[in-house]
Each structure stands twice: as C-alpha cells, then as structure tokens.
Design an enzyme around this catalytic site. Structure first.
Site, PDB file in Angstrom:
ATOM      1  N   TYR A 137     -20.466  31.211  11.153  1.00  0.00           N
ATOM      2  CA  TYR A 137     -19.340  31.892  10.510  1.00  0.00           C
ATOM      3  C   TYR A 137     -19.020  31.147   9.232  1.00  0.00           C
ATOM      4  O   TYR A 137     -18.782  29.940   9.251  1.00  0.00           O
ATOM      5  CB  TYR A 137     -18.128  31.893  11.454  1.00  0.00           C
ATOM      6  CG  TYR A 137     -16.885  32.520  10.859  1.00  0.00           C
ATOM      7  CD1 TYR A 137     -16.810  33.889  10.625  1.00  0.00           C
ATOM      8  CD2 TYR A 137     -15.777  31.733  10.535  1.00  0.00           C
ATOM      9  CE1 TYR A 137     -15.662  34.464  10.089  1.00  0.00           C
ATOM     10  CE2 TYR A 137     -14.626  32.301  10.004  1.00  0.00           C
ATOM     11  CZ  TYR A 137     -14.574  33.665   9.782  1.00  0.00           C
ATOM     12  OH  TYR A 137     -13.443  34.236   9.254  1.00  0.00           O
ATOM     13  N   ASP A 151     -22.496  24.551   4.981  1.00  0.00           N
ATOM     14  CA  ASP A 151     -21.093  24.878   5.233  1.00  0.00           C
ATOM     15  C   ASP A 151     -20.550  23.782   6.149  1.00  0.00           C
ATOM     16  O   ASP A 151     -20.744  23.828   7.369  1.00  0.00           O
ATOM     17  CB  ASP A 151     -21.002  26.257   5.884  1.00  0.00           C
ATOM     18  CG  ASP A 151     -19.567  26.633   6.246  1.00  0.00           C
ATOM     19  OD1 ASP A 151     -18.700  25.732   6.233  1.00  0.00           O
ATOM     20  OD2 ASP A 151     -19.331  27.804   6.552  1.00  0.00           O
ATOM     21  N   LYS A 160     -10.733  22.642   6.058  1.00  0.00           N
ATOM     22  CA  LYS A 160     -10.083  22.033   7.222  1.00  0.00           C
ATOM     23  C   LYS A 160      -9.577  20.611   6.927  1.00  0.00           C
ATOM     24  O   LYS A 160      -8.522  20.455   6.346  1.00  0.00           O
ATOM     25  CB  LYS A 160     -11.009  22.081   8.434  1.00  0.00           C
ATOM     26  CG  LYS A 160     -11.379  23.556   8.799  1.00  0.00           C
ATOM     27  CD  LYS A 160     -11.906  23.701  10.174  1.00  0.00           C
ATOM     28  CE  LYS A 160     -12.426  25.109  10.449  1.00  0.00           C
ATOM     29  NZ  LYS A 160     -11.416  26.083  10.816  1.00  0.00           N
TER      30      LYS A 160
HETATM   31  N1  HOZ Z   1     -12.893  28.841  11.284  1.00  0.00           N
HETATM   32  C1  HOZ Z   1     -12.016  28.805  12.400  1.00  0.00           C
HETATM   33  C2  HOZ Z   1     -12.704  28.398  13.647  1.00  0.00           C
HETATM   34  N2  HOZ Z   1     -13.748  29.218  14.030  1.00  0.00           N
HETATM   35  C3  HOZ Z   1     -11.266  30.020  12.614  1.00  0.00           C
HETATM   36  C4  HOZ Z   1     -10.031  29.997  11.866  1.00  0.00           C
HETATM   37  C5  HOZ Z   1      -9.517  31.374  11.789  1.00  0.00           C
HETATM   38  O1  HOZ Z   1     -10.322  32.299  11.683  1.00  0.00           O
HETATM   39  O2  HOZ Z   1      -8.321  31.506  11.834  1.00  0.00           O
END
Ligand code: HOZ
Length: 429
Positions: free
Chosen positions: A145, A240, A268
């Site tokens: 993702y 990433d 993050k």
């Molecule tokens: N990237 C985050 C963990 N998979 C998700 C954060 C979000 O989509 O709120």
C-alpha cells in the site's frame, strides 16, 4: 437490555455525518464486527477511551509513535513552537534542520522535499521518477500500500485489502494501465517483464518490508535483485519507507538490508505524530523538482512548523538514545510469547516480524506475499481481536496490518499483553 457505551453513541452520531463514521477506513472496526473505540488521550504505550477503558496500544497511530504517546520532549517542543505561530507558508529554520537530520540518518538521501502525508510522498516520487526517466510505466507489488493516489491503488493492501477494494472505484483504467502488479518476493517475474520490455519502466516502487498486508519481510536477494534490474534498465527504484523509515533501523530498511534505492518515501515517524512526510534521493534526481526543474509538486502546509518540531525532536531522540536493540529484544520476546500461547492452544499460525513490526496470521504459513496472507483465517482474527480488546490490548482491527512496539512499552507491558492473551484463550475454552 444492552446498555450502549459512550463510544457506541458517538459512533452512531458519527456515521450520520462522516462516511462510515471515520476519517480513514482502517479506523472502522467493521471487519472485526465491533464499533470503534473513541479515544480521549494517550500516555506512553497506553490509550484511554471515552468510556474510561485503558488499553496497551500496539497501533501507535499506525506507526508514527515510536516513542509512545505524548512523549514529554515532543510535547515541550510543540508547546514552544506553538507560541510562535502555526504556519507561515515561508521557509523556516526547522525545515533545514529536519532535512539535515534526514540526510544524516538515511544513507541514500542527499536532498529531501517535505510533504504532509505518505500518500503525497509516494505520489510525488512516482511523478518525479516519470519526469526524470521520461517513461510512464511503473511496477508495484500486490498487497503493498503506497497511499491512495490513483496510479497506486492497484491490488493495494491496508484498508483497501481489509475492505476488499484493492482496485478502488473511481480510478480511471487509463491511469492504472501504466501500473504493472507482481507478487511480492517474486523477483523472477519482474526480471522476465523487464527483459521482455526493456527501457519502458520509470520505476519500481516497493515496501522494503511490507507492512500493509501484515508484515512480510523481503526474501534474501529480493531487494538487491530489484536494485540490479532497475540499474540495468535505467528505471528508478523507490523504497516506500513510510512504515519502515526510522523504525527497523535508524536509516530504515535500506540500512538494515544494505540496498540503496534511488528515491525514498518517508512518513509516520518523521512527523512524530503530526502530519509530515517526505521523499528524497540524490541531488541530480531531486533537482528535477520545481522550482529548479520541471516536475511540479507543492503544498500550503508542507514543512509545517509544528509537524517539523515534533518530527525533529523525535529523530533527535532516536539518534541520541539509539533504542533499536531494546525495541528488537522487546518485540522478539513478545513474538516468542505469542507463539507459545498459540502452540499451547493448538492455533495454526505464522508470526512475521522485522524489528519492532510484527504480524500474526492465522495460517500455518509461510506468508511471503499477499496471496499467502489472504489464506489466513479472518474469523479467527476477528475473535482474537475482540478477546484482546476485552482484555485491554488494542490491536489494529485488521489481519492486514502491523503491530508496532514503541520505546514506552516495558518488559512488564509485554508480560501483561501475554497474560491477557493467555486469559483470553482460557475464557474461550
Ligand atoms: N498506512 C496505514 C497503515 N496501513 C493506514 C493509515 C490509514 O490509512 O489511515
């Protein structure tokens, strides 16, 4: 008669005025069949909800809070910054200091552009790669993702996987046409694709440790193999490291595995719990960005003073305290303890872990890619999640997410978590 909790009342109100009642899909407890808890505060590794419940937190705001909630030094830096104003839309000293510390900590980054979210970082890195190479095609891996920009929402992990929308509606086919998707850890398939279609590829984007299909580590040689393929073909390799940056090592996964990408996306931890992210790489690529070069990218709140202060303080603490060995040993102990409880209760499982990121799959494994992650038993996860919540342990409400251990988790907290797990299994019998 069931008495509803304050969280439930708030959620009922929220769903009337916010789609799904949440401002990011992963926050909904929909896939675990419960209403989400509304959180009032956090301190260290604990969070508190509207109903007065306290939880040991392994979500950590989905990764940023490596120092735990409301770390006193981060709070102090925010207070001091706040007094001077919140945003100027003009350069500030903090941005230079943050850029400097990023270039010190992350081996491949000479120049960095600050943005507000991981989505912006990956989207902008892709545009930069396309502008630099003059090519359109990109490769990503299923279950990875990279935020929710159009060209990256193809077989995407995280919430997109949790809610079964890995190929989102609303994304034009012509946009994702340029996105080729391969299985994570399948180097041979990527090699064949590039050999058969040379000089077409702008970039390969990859989570060097996947964290959005649950944690899936790279197989030996996978990252170096991608590096070599990109170098030979003239494509850029984009790591990433939104999740892994400053988390699995001070310099992220690229330091841990000793593989140098062309571009790195950060998020993050870099914002210390406030909205900041970044992408960076060597000067000769980064200077393709406006106002030096012709690749446009911008943001009113980019490099926001508060986010920069929280991020800078967080990174300075990580540099000063070097907590990585401690995080490693606590998380290893947690993983070992979980395994013991599962074995004692006859639960088929796989635990994947890299540093302070781990995931539990209800499946004998192995789990080396999204397709294998999908084999895990969702119903077992749903029950496990609910029981752990009842015992005061707050996990990500999806089997496709990571647990994050932070510096504020003590060995005692790990013991309490394992005891909660034992109790929850006893209760079920
Ligand atoms: N990237 C985050 C963990 N998979 C998700 C954060 C979000 O989509 O709120």
């Amino acid at each position: 008669m069931k008495i509803s909790t304050i969280s439930e009342d708030l959620f009922r109100e929220a769903v009337e005025i916010i789609p799904g009642g949440v401002n990011s899909p992963v926050r909904a407890f929909k896939s675990v069949g419960l209403p989400p808890r509304f959180i009032t505060s956090g301190a260290g590794c604990r969070i508190y909800d509207e109903d007065g419940n306290v939880f040991i937190d392994y979500v950590g705001s989905w990764g940023p809070l490596i120092l735990g909630h409301a770390h006193p030094e981060v709070v102090e830096s925010l207070k001091a910054t706040l007094k001077k104003g919140t945003s100027f839309g003009a350069p500030t000293r903090g941005e230079v200091e943050l850029a400097r510390i990023i270039t010190e900590m992350v081996p491949s980054i000479e120049m960095v552009r600050l943005v507000n979210s991981g989505t912006e970082a990956t989207m902008s890195a892709i545009r930069l790669a396309r502008g630099y190479t003059g090519r359109d095609r990109i490769i990503k891996f299923s279950g990875c993702y990279h935020g929710h920009s159009d060209s990256l929402l193809a077989r995407a992990g995280s919430g997109a996987a949790t809610f079964a929308v890995p190929d989102s509606m609303g994304v034009p086919g012509s946009v994702v046409e340029q996105t080729l998707v391969f299985h994570y850890n399948d180097l041979e398939a990527v090699r064949t694709q590039i050999q058969e279609n040379p000089n077409r590829l702008a970039a390969i984007i990859v989570e060097p440790v996947a964290g959005n299909m649950g944690v899936v580590p790279p197989k030996a040689g996978f990252l170096q193999g991608l590096r070599d393929l990109c170098s030979r073909d003239g494509a850029l390799l984009i790591f990433d490291e939104v999740m892994t940056g400053f988390r699995v090592a001070p310099g992220g996964a690229q330091e841990l595995y000793n593989v140098k990408p062309d571009l790195t996306c950060l998020g993050k931890i870099i914002g210390g719990g406030l909205p900041a992210a970044a992408f960076g790489g060597p000067k000769h690529i980064m200077e393709y960005l406006a106002p030096v070069g012709g690749v446009y990218q911008a943001g009113t709140l980019s490099g926001n003073p508060l986010a920069v202060a929280a991020g800078l303080t967080t990174l300075r603490i990580l540099q000063r305290d070097n907590p990585y060995n401690d995080l490693e040993s606590k998380t290893a102990r947690l993983a070992k303890g979980i395994k013991e409880v599962f074995i004692n209760n006859g639960v088929p499982h796989t635990i994947n872990r890299v540093g302070s990121m781990l995931s539990v799959f209800f499946h004998p494994g192995p789990v080396n890619c999204y397709e294998q992650a999908l084999l895990a038993d969702k119903e077992s996860f749903r029950r496990f999640f609910g029981r752990m919540l009842d015992q005061g342990v707050y996990l990500a409400p999806s089997p496709f997410e990571a647990w994050f251990v932070c510096t504020a988790h003590s060995h005692e907290d790990i013991d309490m978590t394992l005891e909660a797990m034992r109790k929850s299994f006893k209760k079920e019998c």
